[in-house]
Scaffold this motif. Structure first.
Motif, PDB file in Angstrom:
ATOM      1  N   ARG A  76     -17.383 -35.815   3.683  1.00  6.81           N
ATOM      2  CA  ARG A  76     -17.242 -34.743   4.665  1.00  6.81           C
ATOM      3  C   ARG A  76     -16.625 -33.493   4.029  1.00  6.81           C
ATOM      4  O   ARG A  76     -16.975 -32.373   4.382  1.00  6.81           O
ATOM      5  CB  ARG A  76     -16.393 -35.212   5.844  1.00  6.81           C
ATOM      6  CG  ARG A  76     -17.004 -36.344   6.637  1.00  6.81           C
ATOM      7  CD  ARG A  76     -18.328 -35.933   7.270  1.00  6.81           C
ATOM      8  NE  ARG A  76     -18.969 -37.058   7.933  1.00  6.81           N
ATOM      9  CZ  ARG A  76     -20.026 -37.703   7.453  1.00  6.81           C
ATOM     10  NH1 ARG A  76     -20.558 -37.323   6.306  1.00  6.81           N
ATOM     11  NH2 ARG A  76     -20.555 -38.707   8.111  1.00  6.81           N
ATOM     12  N   GLU A  77     -15.705 -33.697   3.085  1.00  5.50           N
ATOM     13  CA  GLU A  77     -15.080 -32.554   2.413  1.00  5.50           C
ATOM     14  C   GLU A  77     -16.116 -31.808   1.581  1.00  5.50           C
ATOM     15  O   GLU A  77     -16.124 -30.571   1.536  1.00  5.50           O
ATOM     16  CB  GLU A  77     -13.931 -33.032   1.532  1.00  5.50           C
ATOM     17  CG  GLU A  77     -13.102 -31.901   0.927  1.00  5.50           C
ATOM     18  CD  GLU A  77     -12.488 -30.993   1.976  1.00  5.50           C
ATOM     19  OE1 GLU A  77     -12.395 -29.774   1.713  1.00  5.50           O
ATOM     20  OE2 GLU A  77     -12.121 -31.483   3.067  1.00  5.50           O
ATOM     21  N   VAL A  78     -16.999 -32.543   0.930  1.00  6.52           N
ATOM     22  CA  VAL A  78     -18.077 -31.905   0.171  1.00  6.52           C
ATOM     23  C   VAL A  78     -18.968 -31.112   1.118  1.00  6.52           C
ATOM     24  O   VAL A  78     -19.361 -29.973   0.833  1.00  6.52           O
ATOM     25  CB  VAL A  78     -18.906 -32.964  -0.589  1.00  6.52           C
ATOM     26  CG1 VAL A  78     -20.176 -32.328  -1.166  1.00  6.52           C
ATOM     27  CG2 VAL A  78     -18.081 -33.583  -1.704  1.00  6.52           C
ATOM     28  N   GLU A  79     -19.286 -31.696   2.278  1.00 10.23           N
ATOM     29  CA  GLU A  79     -20.142 -31.010   3.258  1.00 10.23           C
ATOM     30  C   GLU A  79     -19.506 -29.699   3.720  1.00 10.23           C
ATOM     31  O   GLU A  79     -20.196 -28.702   3.923  1.00 10.23           O
ATOM     32  CB  GLU A  79     -20.395 -31.933   4.447  1.00 10.23           C
ATOM     33  CG  GLU A  79     -21.285 -33.123   4.122  1.00 10.23           C
ATOM     34  CD  GLU A  79     -21.406 -34.107   5.262  1.00 10.23           C
ATOM     35  OE1 GLU A  79     -22.150 -35.080   5.130  1.00 10.23           O
ATOM     36  OE2 GLU A  79     -20.738 -33.910   6.312  1.00 10.23           O
ATOM     37  N   ARG A  80     -18.192 -29.725   3.888  1.00 12.38           N
ATOM     38  CA  ARG A  80     -17.508 -28.513   4.365  1.00 12.38           C
ATOM     39  C   ARG A  80     -17.539 -27.388   3.328  1.00 12.38           C
ATOM     40  O   ARG A  80     -17.395 -26.217   3.687  1.00 12.38           O
ATOM     41  CB  ARG A  80     -16.056 -28.848   4.726  1.00 12.38           C
ATOM     42  CG  ARG A  80     -15.912 -29.687   5.985  1.00 12.38           C
ATOM     43  CD  ARG A  80     -14.450 -29.817   6.397  1.00 12.38           C
ATOM     44  NE  ARG A  80     -14.309 -30.666   7.562  1.00 12.38           N
ATOM     45  CZ  ARG A  80     -14.066 -31.965   7.525  1.00 12.38           C
ATOM     46  NH1 ARG A  80     -13.921 -32.560   6.354  1.00 12.38           N
ATOM     47  NH2 ARG A  80     -13.959 -32.682   8.633  1.00 12.38           N
ATOM     48  N   THR A  81     -17.680 -27.740   2.077  1.00  5.07           N
ATOM     49  CA  THR A  81     -17.647 -26.718   1.027  1.00  5.07           C
ATOM     50  C   THR A  81     -19.038 -26.263   0.600  1.00  5.07           C
ATOM     51  O   THR A  81     -19.165 -25.407  -0.265  1.00  5.07           O
ATOM     52  CB  THR A  81     -16.897 -27.246  -0.211  1.00  5.07           C
ATOM     53  OG1 THR A  81     -17.556 -28.429  -0.713  1.00  5.07           O
ATOM     54  CG2 THR A  81     -15.458 -27.606   0.132  1.00  5.07           C
ATOM     55  N   VAL A  82     -20.082 -26.871   1.213  1.00  3.49           N
ATOM     56  CA  VAL A  82     -21.446 -26.459   0.878  1.00  3.49           C
ATOM     57  C   VAL A  82     -21.651 -25.009   1.308  1.00  3.49           C
ATOM     58  O   VAL A  82     -21.446 -24.653   2.466  1.00  3.49           O
ATOM     59  CB  VAL A  82     -22.482 -27.372   1.562  1.00  3.49           C
ATOM     60  CG1 VAL A  82     -23.881 -26.792   1.409  1.00  3.49           C
ATOM     61  CG2 VAL A  82     -22.425 -28.771   0.968  1.00  3.49           C
ATOM     62  N   ASP A  83     -22.040 -24.170   0.370  1.00  5.53           N
ATOM     63  CA  ASP A  83     -22.206 -22.738   0.648  1.00  5.53           C
ATOM     64  C   ASP A  83     -23.680 -22.383   0.569  1.00  5.53           C
ATOM     65  O   ASP A  83     -24.213 -22.075  -0.499  1.00  5.53           O
ATOM     66  CB  ASP A  83     -21.392 -21.918  -0.351  1.00  5.53           C
ATOM     67  CG  ASP A  83     -21.516 -20.417  -0.091  1.00  5.53           C
ATOM     68  OD1 ASP A  83     -21.942 -20.049   1.018  1.00  5.53           O
ATOM     69  OD2 ASP A  83     -21.195 -19.633  -1.008  1.00  5.53           O
ATOM     70  N   VAL A  84     -24.350 -22.461   1.717  1.00  8.90           N
ATOM     71  CA  VAL A  84     -25.766 -22.081   1.751  1.00  8.90           C
ATOM     72  C   VAL A  84     -26.002 -20.950   2.756  1.00  8.90           C
ATOM     73  O   VAL A  84     -27.136 -20.541   2.987  1.00  8.90           O
ATOM     74  CB  VAL A  84     -26.664 -23.292   2.106  1.00  8.90           C
ATOM     75  CG1 VAL A  84     -26.613 -24.341   1.014  1.00  8.90           C
ATOM     76  CG2 VAL A  84     -26.255 -23.891   3.454  1.00  8.90           C
ATOM     77  N   GLU A  85     -24.901 -20.457   3.347  1.00  8.65           N
ATOM     78  CA  GLU A  85     -25.030 -19.462   4.408  1.00  8.65           C
ATOM     79  C   GLU A  85     -25.674 -18.161   3.926  1.00  8.65           C
ATOM     80  O   GLU A  85     -26.321 -17.445   4.702  1.00  8.65           O
ATOM     81  CB  GLU A  85     -23.649 -19.155   5.005  1.00  8.65           C
ATOM     82  CG  GLU A  85     -22.885 -20.386   5.503  1.00  8.65           C
ATOM     83  CD  GLU A  85     -23.532 -21.035   6.715  1.00  8.65           C
ATOM     84  OE1 GLU A  85     -24.346 -20.371   7.370  1.00  8.65           O
ATOM     85  OE2 GLU A  85     -23.217 -22.195   7.010  1.00  8.65           O
ATOM     86  N   HIS A  86     -25.487 -17.831   2.649  1.00  9.19           N
ATOM     87  CA  HIS A  86     -26.011 -16.569   2.125  1.00  9.19           C
ATOM     88  C   HIS A  86     -27.449 -16.683   1.654  1.00  9.19           C
ATOM     89  O   HIS A  86     -28.049 -15.683   1.231  1.00  9.19           O
ATOM     90  CB  HIS A  86     -25.145 -16.093   0.955  1.00  9.19           C
ATOM     91  CG  HIS A  86     -25.189 -17.007  -0.228  1.00  9.19           C
ATOM     92  ND1 HIS A  86     -24.605 -18.247  -0.230  1.00  9.19           N
ATOM     93  CD2 HIS A  86     -25.790 -16.855  -1.451  1.00  9.19           C
ATOM     94  CE1 HIS A  86     -24.823 -18.823  -1.399  1.00  9.19           C
ATOM     95  NE2 HIS A  86     -25.536 -18.014  -2.149  1.00  9.19           N
ATOM     96  N   LEU A  87     -28.035 -17.880   1.726  1.00  7.42           N
ATOM     97  CA  LEU A  87     -29.396 -18.091   1.243  1.00  7.42           C
ATOM     98  C   LEU A  87     -30.411 -17.958   2.372  1.00  7.42           C
ATOM     99  O   LEU A  87     -30.107 -18.213   3.540  1.00  7.42           O
ATOM    100  CB  LEU A  87     -29.523 -19.482   0.617  1.00  7.42           C
ATOM    101  CG  LEU A  87     -28.641 -19.787  -0.593  1.00  7.42           C
ATOM    102  CD1 LEU A  87     -28.812 -21.240  -1.008  1.00  7.42           C
ATOM    103  CD2 LEU A  87     -28.962 -18.852  -1.753  1.00  7.42           C
ATOM    104  N   ALA A  88     -31.628 -17.584   2.021  1.00  7.01           N
ATOM    105  CA  ALA A  88     -32.723 -17.611   2.987  1.00  7.01           C
ATOM    106  C   ALA A  88     -32.955 -19.056   3.419  1.00  7.01           C
ATOM    107  O   ALA A  88     -32.678 -19.990   2.656  1.00  7.01           O
ATOM    108  CB  ALA A  88     -33.986 -17.020   2.365  1.00  7.01           C
TER     109      ALA A  88
END
Length: 219
Positions: A76-88
């Motif tokens: 879950r901690e890894v999931e929280r740090t996934v940064d895909v918000e800036h991608l198409a």
């Protein structure tokens, strides 16, 4: 009166001991299963005692549940740090699939623990309030990607975030969990290094293809 530094040091020693027990216990449960793992062996490998393990965790079952809690919390901690918000959207869902692939490949004991707990029909997870309330941040991430992709016209399949998460997990999980039976039946080690890059691309393209209309229901 006991000094505060001494009390703090004892607390740090206890924390280190518990962390070491959990690390060894995770390996033992992953290798031998819940029934096969032995607290005596865990004690021997951590240079502590069975009595001390029960003092910290209460029982073999509570130790196992704590191991599960730790393993799932790390995911879950890894999931929280996934940064895909800036991608198409297309690149975002592909990246998320590939990152899931990387995590499952690097944390094979987690795959074993999940397999073992499924054999027990999730009875131990259901006893953990921490796991029941842990939530799944990845579902929120997928929902935002799907919404953005639908709004842009990139995704035409009426997809559910949980289903997409299941599709990604199924590929990444199967590759590790079933490597031995698959290898015996088909003569291929699915986790061999020469297959890794191709399989990593496969899971991303599989999800993108589905969302772009490859066999799914149109939104």
């Amino acid at each position: 009166m006991t000094s505060q530094p001494a009390t703090g040091e004892r607390r740090r020693d206890a924390d280190r001991t518990k962390a070491e027990i959990l690390e060894v216990a995770q390996r033992e449960f992953a290798q031998h299963g819940y029934a096969g793992a032995r607290v005596d062996e865990i004690a021997a490998l951590t240079r502590t005692t069975k009595r001390m393990i029960y003092y910290y965790f209460g029982s073999k079952e509570r130790l196992y549940i704590t191991v599960l809690e730790k393993a799932y919390a790390e995911v879950r901690e890894v999931e929280r740090t996934v940064d895909v918000e800036h991608l198409a959207p297309i690149e975002a869902i592909r990246t998320l699939a590939e990152l899931t692939f990387d995590h499952h490949d690097a944390h094979r004991d987690f795959i074993k623990l999940v397999s073992i707990e499924n054999i027990h029909q999730g009875e131990h997870i259901r006893k953990s309030e921490a796991l029941v309330n842990l939530g799944t941040p990845v579902l929120g991430i997928i929902e935002r990607i799907l919404d953005a992709g639908t709004a842009r016209g990139d995704f035409v399949t009426g997809a559910d975030a949980t289903d997409v998460h299941m599709m990604i997990s199924a590929f990444c999980f199967f590759r590790v969990a079933n490597q031995h039976t698959f290898g015996a039946l088909f003569g291929r080690d699915m986790t061999a290094p020469e297959h890794r890059a191709r399989q990593r691309r496969m899971v991303g393209e599989m999800i993108v293809g589905y969302l772009r209309g490859g066999g799914g229901d149109r939104a």
